[in-house]
Design a protein around this motif. Structure first.
Motif, PDB file in Angstrom:
ATOM      1  N   ARG A 176       1.183  -1.341   0.359  1.00  0.00           N
ATOM      2  CA  ARG A 176      -0.205  -0.414  -0.132  1.00  0.00           C
ATOM      3  C   ARG A 176       0.762   1.100   0.080  1.00  0.00           C
ATOM      4  NH1 ARG A 176      -4.986  -1.494   4.316  1.00  0.00           N
ATOM      5  NH2 ARG A 176      -5.562  -3.064   2.748  1.00  0.00           N
ATOM      6  N   LEU A 177       2.557   1.188   0.320  1.00  0.00           N
ATOM      7  CA  LEU A 177       2.553   2.460   0.997  1.00  0.00           C
ATOM      8  C   LEU A 177       3.321   2.005  -0.755  1.00  0.00           C
ATOM      9  CD1 LEU A 177       4.817   4.956   1.454  1.00  0.00           C
ATOM     10  CD2 LEU A 177       5.906   2.917   2.664  1.00  0.00           C
ATOM     11  N   ASP A 179       2.374   1.547  -3.269  1.00  0.00           N
ATOM     12  CA  ASP A 179       1.048   2.270  -4.487  1.00  0.00           C
ATOM     13  C   ASP A 179       1.233   3.071  -3.883  1.00  0.00           C
ATOM     14  OD1 ASP A 179       0.799  -0.291  -5.773  1.00  0.00           O
ATOM     15  OD2 ASP A 179      -1.475  -0.530  -4.194  1.00  0.00           O
ATOM     16  N   ARG A 180       0.774   3.712  -2.802  1.00  0.00           N
ATOM     17  CA  ARG A 180       1.003   5.795  -2.558  1.00  0.00           C
ATOM     18  C   ARG A 180       2.492   6.435  -3.443  1.00  0.00           C
ATOM     19  NH1 ARG A 180      -1.174   4.648   2.255  1.00  0.00           N
ATOM     20  NH2 ARG A 180       0.802   4.479   3.019  1.00  0.00           N
TER      21      ARG A 180
END
Length: 312
Positions: A176-177, A179-180
């Motif tokens: 998720r990190l 992706d950001r």
């Protein structure tokens, strides 16, 4: 200015800027690694043919073709060394985006970039040492600056190996990190590298103006030959159109940032070598994006055949 005089041209470049350039390139490679997954490498094991053909075009055909161009053009030795240095580097990080824009096989492009960059720890020093040693002029330049293969391997590990490991670690453990971070990280890192090249060229505008025909002409011819050789290698191997496009772009879009770092690290007194690397960083994007827009508007034969089969 004679070739010998041109080889003695020194660029206006502050020593402290090299640290910044190394950091910027490392950031670029972290951004590239955020897109890499172990599955990218596993795909090669399942269907290795296209990637092997592409990597042969990158690691074997392009350096050999570059040497042939050097023999044909007879540029000043520092320019010839710059051409060999660029050809010894792996594919550039923008190749994946350009391949996607060209409707090529993006998965193949990502795989080639990943594997080619990892292999570059060994292939870049080996190719540069081998092909520069094949020419008396470039061999003399390499001997004059006493390039250490061990030191070059350490530099490549620092600016490629460690950042790739870090980026893949983040992507694997904290998806998720990743992706950001992916989009802003790429924009920031590529923007910084582009700004660095532009500033470097502007500070040495006089040299570029005095020798624009030589530098621009050599890079345009070299890059065009690289793109064409990648496409021909893939076509000769009987690969489909999407793979041919991906391999052509991967062979033609080189990691000019790495070439520039190595030029300043190991050949600080050779203006021609650094100028070739810097101008390549500008030109290959112009040529690659132009080719991508042309290809994007042209349907692939296999797509046409599929469309016809659907309508009949």
């Amino acid at each position: 200015m004679t070739g010998a005089e041109f080889d003695r041209v020194t660029l206006a470049f502050e020593p402290g800027s090299l640290v910044v350039l190394n950091v910027v390139l490392a950031l670029v490679m972290v951004g590239v690694a955020l897109d890499l997954r172990p599955a990218d490498f596993a795909a090669v094991l399942r269907q290795p043919r296209a990637a092997i053909v592409g990597l042969l075009g990158q690691v074997v055909v392009l350096p050999a073709l570059t040497f042939a161009l050097v023999l044909a053009l007879r540029p000043p030795p520092s320019v010839a060394l710059g051409m060999m240095l660029v050809a010894a580097c792996p594919g550039g990080n923008m190749s994946n985006f350009i391949t996607h824009l060209a409707r090529g096989n993006t998965e193949l492009s990502v795989t080639m970039t990943a594997i080619g960059t990892v292999l570059a720890v060994a292939t870049t020093p080996l190719n540069l040492a081998f092909w520069s040693g094949m020419s008396a002029d470039t061999a003399a330049l390499v001997r004059a600056v006493a390039v250490s293969p061990d030191e070059m391997v350490k530099t490549v590990l620092a600016v490629l190996g460690a950042p790739l490991a870090l980026g893949m670690l983040v992507a694997g453990r904290w998806p998720r990190l990743a992706d950001r971070l992916r989009a802003p990280f790429k924009l920031f890192s590529v923007g910084c590298l582009a700004l660095f090249i532009v500033i470097g060229l502007s500070r040495n505008a006089g040299i570029l103006v005095d020798h624009w025909a030589l530098l621009v002409g050599v890079v345009a011819l070299h890059n065009g030959a690289a793109l064409l050789s990648g496409w021909l290698v893939a076509r000769t191997a009987g690969l489909p159109g999407r793979d041919r496009r991906a391999i052509a772009i991967e062979v033609g879009i080189q990691n000019a940032g790495l070439a520039l770092v190595l030029a300043f690290d190991f050949f600080p007194g050779l203006g021609g070598t650094a100028m070739i690397a810097a101008w390549w960083g500008v030109w290959h994007l112009i040529a690659g994006l132009s080719l991508a827009f042309v290809w994007r508007r042209r349907a692939l034969r296999e797509e046409d055949a599929q469309a016809q089969a659907t309508t009949t």
